[in-house]
Design an enzyme around this catalytic site. Structure first.
Site, short mmCIF file in Angstrom:
data_model
loop_
_atom_site.label_atom_id
_atom_site.label_comp_id
_atom_site.label_asym_id
_atom_site.label_seq_id
_atom_site.Cartn_x
_atom_site.Cartn_y
_atom_site.Cartn_z
N ASP A 48 0.85 -1.05 -0.08
CA ASP A 48 0.06 -0.04 -0.03
C ASP A 48 0.76 1.18 0.02
O ASP A 48 2.12 1.27 0.46
CB ASP A 48 -0.88 0.00 1.19
N ASP A 102 -1.64 -0.78 6.07
CA ASP A 102 -1.78 -0.38 7.52
C ASP A 102 -2.57 -0.83 8.42
O ASP A 102 -2.75 -0.68 9.49
CB ASP A 102 -2.16 1.36 7.57
N ASP A 121 -6.77 -1.53 4.72
CA ASP A 121 -6.20 -2.58 4.10
C ASP A 121 -6.57 -3.92 4.59
O ASP A 121 -6.24 -4.90 4.25
CB ASP A 121 -5.04 -2.51 3.75
#
Lengths: 736, 47
Positions: free
Chosen positions: A445, A630, A634
């Protein structure tokens, strides 16, 4: 102050204490983790489970750590009734009283050492007294002297077998009562046979004595067990230090000076003082200008960190500055970062990976086979040469005990988890480590993972007649209450505007009504004129603020790239691990970041479902995917990937349903993950292979009568030792 | 050789004494932390 309740445990029904020893879990239920004394074996485990079945659900007992985990419904069952039931059945629960638990552990370790000492003294003396009989049948010795030597051996072997060897005898009795067999059974059986046959021969005044073999067996075996438990303790040390760091009292700064209170009576908002050298008792906001703290326990970071006023201090970190510091309590008890890490690690220790269960089952079958084989050997030799029957059967029992086999996997796993924890990677699900060895793709991410968590507002370009402050205040009102990093960037610009009918679409934007006008804040494809300003060390996300259909302003939100992101990506490429960037941000900032870091594949504008679909597609193509995110936004991605690694921020640690937790906030630790997983697997395989090869080698020798019982005892202990030492042969991870 | 009839029981008694002393020493915590004693020496303020 506190009324004396009906049971001494009723104090734990007070909400503040109950909340500090248990965590909320599914539905209304809470999950508690306790230490329990008196649980020694599988039979005890099933007793505890039967005992608690009417009261609580999902009972897990960890024999190695002597811990008990269960879920209970506070509406239906009081915690004190569970504790009282345990206590009444002889399993003393350890709630918060970590000192008592440490005492119990220490007493057990002392007893173990004392037993080894007694076994060593007795074994040596027995050996001396047995020596005159070596190489002859004793007929050369004067009968009265022979009888003295033989009965003294008996006398000395008795404490060795029944005091030093007691754990094996008691363990065997327990498993047999539970209708199972484990390693203690062949051990206890061989001890009792050797001791009994020898004692009978002393009384008869003739025949071979096995006291020397029996005492030496006890000595070697307790030595091997001692080393094994030492290495287990070393591996579980991180967890124990975490548990030990939990403080029970705190110093509250009040109107009438400082007072020391039990932690349970500290409330959120209290101001607490921590003197130099002491641990911070709760999570809270620092009130002093700056403080120096040692957070090694929580993050693995060995250097002291400096925290400034307003920053969050974590329970369990040490004040290593020169003066006392003050903090305002923000989260207490089970909500603290420390308690959550402890909970996750303890739960991970309870989990037994599938291959471990398979190995245990093999070991169980193996033991039954050994028992049968020993009986068959005795029978065979009885017909060939009855004098050797006992010795051959003893050798088979002793030599082929699959101790090494059952130690093979857990020790390697424990050592590997310990190494990873030291580098700031907590293994929440040990099962994941076996998949990690095949890793070939890492999906990152962007925000909060490759870039720093905290974003700042950069350039604001007004497109209509509004000033910068007003724009940001509108944004702050729209994003208020959201936990996304972008939302937090606007927090400091909040002027208290009220936004109504706020709706947010992950990855797209938020909309709401302020003062009767409809506003929309979302991702913009590019800044005006198509230019984009990725600054030297920052990736920018352009946002567009609209009022009705009118464009008000472009706002750039900046996130500095983590310093260790580029080296990590390079290290992953070096290992031929593919790296992909999946982000909800716009195409341009995502590409800019990817270019800087050398990431070859980028997918921008991805919503959580799209990220998950992308990972599923990768898995369909046969890739083994590690997702790094995180943990909150996510969560589906981390759950869907083969291995999910969360970079948790703030208090919501246990909510991140990830396999790995990067608590050290250092990305660099990820570079060696696959290598470590492969090393753990290799150690396990080596250990299993060694254990099987050893048993395959000695079994024919023992059956053939070529192996004397004492030689068998030596071989068995050495084979366990090889496994213990081999498991420790893992490289240390350097995170930086 | 007759002296062995005295010495062996005597040795056994001494062994028992040694075992008791060892068990006492271990149980009273003298073997708990063998490193700490060495580290405690430069500590000016024992607690």
């Amino acid at each position: 102050m506190a009324a004396v309740g009906l049971s001494p445990w009723s104090v734990y029904d007070r909400p503040e204490l109950r909340d500090s020893v248990s965590q909320p879990s599914a539905g209304n239920s809470r999950e508690a983790l306790l230490g329990v004394d008196g649980v020694h074996c599988a039979a005890c485990v099933s007793r505890v489970e039967r005992l608690l079945a009417p009261l609580v659900t999902q009972v897990h007992v960890n024999l190695a750590a002597r811990t008990l985990q269960f879920r209970f419904d506070p509406e239906r069952v009081s915690l004190s009734s569970v504790l009282a039931a345990l206590d009444a059945a002889g399993f003393e629960p350890q709630v918060l009283a970590q000192d008592a638990r440490l005492t119990a552990r220490r007493a057990a370790a002392r007893e173990q050492l004392a037993r080894i000492g007694v076994a060593a003294l007795c074994a040596m003396q027995v050996m001396m007294l047995a020596w005159p009989f070596y190489g002859n049948d004793g007929s050369v010795i004067e009968p009265a002297m022979a009888q003295l030597l033989r009965s003294t051996q008996w006398l000395l072997a008795t404490p060795a077998v029944f005091y030093a060897g007691w754990p094996f005898l008691a363990g065997a009795a327990r498993t047999l009562r539970a209708g199972r067999v484990d390693m203690d059974v062949p051990i206890a059986l061989s001890l009792l046979i050797a001791y009994g046959a020898s004692a009978a021969n002393v009384l008869r005044g003739e025949g071979i004595l096995y006291f020397d073999s029996a005492t030496m067996f006890v000595l070697l075996l307790s030595g091997a067990r001692y080393l094994e438990s030492r290495s287990r303790i070393a591996a579980g040390g991180h967890l124990r230090r975490l548990v030990g760091a939990r403080k029970l009292t705190a110093v509250r700064v009040g109107e009438h000076g400082d007072e020391t209170l039990p932690l349970a009576s500290i409330a959120i908002g209290d101001v607490l003082r921590v003197v130099p050298g002491e641990a911070v008792p709760v999570d809270g906001e620092l009130l002093d200008v700056a403080a120096e703290l040692d957070e090694a326990l929580l993050s693995g970071e060995s250097r002291p960190v400096v925290r400034c006023a307003g920053e969050r201090l974590l329970a369990g970190s040490l004040n290593v500055g020169g003066s006392a510091l003050c903090l305002r309590a923000e989260s207490l008890g089970a909500d603290t970062w420390l308690a959550q890490i402890t909970h996750i690690l303890a739960a991970a220790q309870q989990e037994r990976p599938a291959y471990q269960r398979r190995l245990d089952r093999w070991a169980g079958i193996f033991i039954v086979a050994v028992l049968l084989l020993a009986a068959a050997t005795a029978l065979l030799w009885w017909h060939l040469d009855s004098a050797h029957a006992l010795s051959a059967a003893l050798s088979v029992l002793v030599a082929s005990c699959p101790c090494a086999l059952s130690l093979a996997a857990p020790l390697a796993l424990a050592a590997g988890s310990g190494r990873l924890a030291a580098a700031g990677v907590l293994v929440a699900r040990p099962q994941a480590l076996s998949r990690l060895a095949a890793l070939d793709t890492v999906v990152f991410d962007k925000t909060g993972t490759l870039t720093e968590t905290s974003l700042t507002v950069g350039e604001v370009e007004a497109l209509a007649e509004v000033d910068r402050g007003r724009c940001l205040a509108i944004c702050a009102a729209l994003e208020r209450g959201l936990l996304h990093p972008i939302a937090l960037a606007f927090q400091s610009h909040d002027r208290g505007l009220l936004a109504e009918q706020v709706s947010s679409q992950p990855g797209q934007g938020v909309a709401g009504v302020i003062d009767g006008r409809r506003y929309w804040l979302g991702a913009a494809e590019s800044a005006p004129g198509g230019r984009l300003l990725p600054q030297a060390d920052a990736a920018a996300t352009p946002l567009l603020l609209r009022r009705d259909e009118q464009m008000l302003a472009y706002i750039e939100v900046l996130a500095p790239v983590r310093a260790d992101a580029a080296p990590l990506i390079a290290a992953l490429h070096e290992q031929d691990i593919g790296v992909q960037l999946l982000t909800g941000d716009g195409v341009l900032p995502a590409n800019a970041l990817a270019d800087r870091l050398g990431i070859d594949k980028v997918d921008a504008r991805m919503q959580p479902e799209a990220k998950l679909a992308h990972v599923r597609e990768l898995q369909r193509q046969g890739h083994v995917v590690l997702a790094v995110g995180d943990g909150i936004n996510d969560a589906p991605l981390l759950a869907g990937a083969d291995i999910g690694c969360a970079m948790p921020d703030g208090a919501a640690l246990t909510q991140a349903r990830a396999d790995l937790l990067l608590v050290g906030n250092r990305l660099g630790s990820l570079a060696a993950l696959r290598h470590m997983a492969r090393m753990i697997r290799r150690r396990t395989m080596q250990n299993v292979g060694w254990a099987l090869a050893y048993n395959a080698f000695v079994l024919p020798l023992a059956i053939g009568g070529a192996l004397t019982p004492w030689l068998a005892a030596l071989g068995m202990s050495l084979s366990s030792l090889v496994v213990v030492v081999n498991a420790q042969r893992l490289p240390r991870l350097r995170a930086d | 050789m007759e002296i062995l009839f005295l010495l062996i029981p005597l040795g056994t008694v001494l062994l028992a004494a040694a075992a008791f002393v060892l068990v006492w020493a271990v149980r009273s915590g003298q073997y708990d932390d063998l490193d700490e004693i060495a580290r405690r020496m430069p500590d000016d303020e024992p607690d």
